[in-house]
Design an enzyme around this catalytic site. Sequence first.
Site, PDB file in Angstrom:
ATOM      1  N   TYR A  64       0.851  -1.195   0.000  1.00  0.00           N
ATOM      2  CA  TYR A  64       0.000   0.000   0.000  1.00  0.00           C
ATOM      3  C   TYR A  64       0.879   1.235   0.000  1.00  0.00           C
ATOM      4  O   TYR A  64       1.898   1.269   0.688  1.00  0.00           O
ATOM      5  CB  TYR A  64      -0.905   0.023   1.246  1.00  0.00           C
ATOM      6  CG  TYR A  64      -2.346  -0.278   0.897  1.00  0.00           C
ATOM      7  CD1 TYR A  64      -3.042   0.542   0.023  1.00  0.00           C
ATOM      8  CD2 TYR A  64      -2.998  -1.383   1.433  1.00  0.00           C
ATOM      9  CE1 TYR A  64      -4.358   0.262  -0.325  1.00  0.00           C
ATOM     10  CE2 TYR A  64      -4.315  -1.673   1.093  1.00  0.00           C
ATOM     11  CZ  TYR A  64      -4.987  -0.844   0.222  1.00  0.00           C
ATOM     12  OH  TYR A  64      -6.271  -1.112  -0.128  1.00  0.00           O
ATOM     13  N   GLU A  66      -0.553   4.811  -0.315  1.00  0.00           N
ATOM     14  CA  GLU A  66      -1.364   6.024  -0.450  1.00  0.00           C
ATOM     15  C   GLU A  66      -0.514   7.254  -0.128  1.00  0.00           C
ATOM     16  O   GLU A  66       0.297   7.217   0.798  1.00  0.00           O
ATOM     17  CB  GLU A  66      -2.537   5.923   0.525  1.00  0.00           C
ATOM     18  CG  GLU A  66      -3.626   6.910   0.257  1.00  0.00           C
ATOM     19  CD  GLU A  66      -4.799   6.646   1.191  1.00  0.00           C
ATOM     20  OE1 GLU A  66      -5.160   7.574   1.906  1.00  0.00           O
ATOM     21  OE2 GLU A  66      -5.316   5.517   1.209  1.00  0.00           O
ATOM     22  N   LYS A 273      -1.863   2.254 -24.823  1.00  0.00           N
ATOM     23  CA  LYS A 273      -2.299   2.261 -26.229  1.00  0.00           C
ATOM     24  C   LYS A 273      -1.061   2.503 -27.116  1.00  0.00           C
ATOM     25  O   LYS A 273      -0.158   1.686 -27.104  1.00  0.00           O
ATOM     26  CB  LYS A 273      -3.393   3.311 -26.421  1.00  0.00           C
ATOM     27  CG  LYS A 273      -4.664   3.004 -25.617  1.00  0.00           C
ATOM     28  CD  LYS A 273      -5.778   3.943 -25.964  1.00  0.00           C
ATOM     29  CE  LYS A 273      -7.090   3.569 -25.283  1.00  0.00           C
ATOM     30  NZ  LYS A 273      -7.268   4.233 -23.979  1.00  0.00           N
TER      31      LYS A 273
HETATM   32  N1  DSN Z   1     -11.580   1.610 -24.812  1.00  0.00           N
HETATM   33  C1  DSN Z   1     -10.725   2.591 -25.432  1.00  0.00           C
HETATM   34  C2  DSN Z   1     -10.799   2.519 -26.915  1.00  0.00           C
HETATM   35  O1  DSN Z   1     -10.932   1.434 -27.429  1.00  0.00           O
HETATM   36  O2  DSN Z   1     -10.695   3.525 -27.571  1.00  0.00           O
HETATM   37  C3  DSN Z   1     -11.030   3.954 -24.986  1.00  0.00           C
HETATM   38  O3  DSN Z   1     -11.377   3.963 -23.664  1.00  0.00           O
END
Ligand code: DSN
Length: 478
Positions: A64, A66, A273
């Site tokens: 933890y 925090e 991403k």
């Molecule tokens: N789920 C993501 C996407 O596929 O664009 C965005 O949150």
Amino acid sequence: MSPNAESTAFRSALEVIRAVEPRVADAIGAELADQRESLKLIASENYASPATLLTMGNWFSDKYAEGTVGRRFYAGCQNVDTVEALAAEHARELFGATHAYVQPHSGIDANLVAFWAILADRVESPALKRAQARHVNDLTEADWFALRRELGDQRMLGMSLDAGGHLTHGFRPNISGKMFDQRSYGTDPATGLIDYDRVAEAAREFRPLILVAGYSAYPRKVNFRIMREIADSVGATFMVDMAHFAGLVAGKVFTGDFDPVPHAHIVTTTTHKSLRGPRGGMVLCGPELADQVDRGCPMVLGGPLPHVMAAKAVALAEARRPDFADYAQRIVDNAQALADGLLRRGATLVTGGTDNHLVLIDVSNYGLTGRQAEQALLDSGIVTNRNAVPQDPNGAWYTSGIRIGTPALTTRGLGTTEMDATAELIHTVLSQTTAGTGPDGAASKAKYVLDPAVAEQVGKQAADLLTPFPLYPTVDLA
Ligand code: DSN
């Protein structure tokens, strides 16, 4: 590093897991096999490096922490401090930001941290000052009641969902839509592009506290300098959610007016991403909002995930290497090759092309809904997701679009030649699929007809396309 280090690490991990719950070990192995076999075109997915993946499986998970670096509510956080400080340092250096907060567990968490930092700065702090109180606990019941109402009565202007905006930018099904009175700006119906004059007009009429830019399905660049000018003209805080294109910012493909960091008051992102890190989120800001942002946990976040912050540090270190800029440029080159290949074969693309990592195909010209197209492509070994197009007559469930993106296939090493071949496969499937009918003979938005021989042939061609580009070539589980 010894040549077999990554194989040994993953094999050993699976052996340890298998001894406790073999079905989990099998599922992990099966997931790798599935990912290796599929032509993954989901614009928001990628493949994190073995180093990033391995960093998440260790005892940091047990701690933890925090609070913030050097200021924790738990003892014994010195090693968490090390990795959190490293991740923040890499983020600041990579993006040229003054402050980085690396605790958010996801994109929605990062956005909630940003929203509440802005609300605290713009609404709560002035209210405390007016009441001559230092802390919310010092407010009278009447002042606290009034402040809660004021916090819940603020406005946000963001991009509409069907133009490519994101649910967390104030839409009703999401908590952000229940927090804010939201209006959205769309795109020009003729060009599909953001019309900045219309955004300025909407801002003048609506006078939002927060102007949000950022998208999950808009295939073009956004001019953040102009958006900041619009925000300033109405006294709004300018927030950019760069979750989808953070890798293109990190890789210096988006610079100048198209780099959000110098223009926005606050920037949020995911790390998994185009940035190719672990699943998670992050907030970048200047000194004005830094203290409020650092209150993210426990304001809206559960305890930080130190193992993921450690993995963020590893992935951000990778993104600071020169080869990441080359990767980012290849993402865009590949998306443009894919778009060109589709256009040449007669597909209709929202905005007529792309200048980022994604392409949005309007599949209504193939006589299909997004759902039918998505399933037909999946039958053929091509993984995509359906997505609304601007003014979509089929709504958010069936949709009229297919969103495809290149970060994952670019990580595997596929290039523009393979993108043209991919365009051919997509076009083959979509042009040979027809809409089906329901039991009553009426047109169905979900059913479709695709000759299984075509699906099988395309699936084989998709697999052949991937063969020269093995996924995780340094990982052999056999
Ligand atoms: N789920 C993501 C996407 O596929 O664009 C965005 O949150």
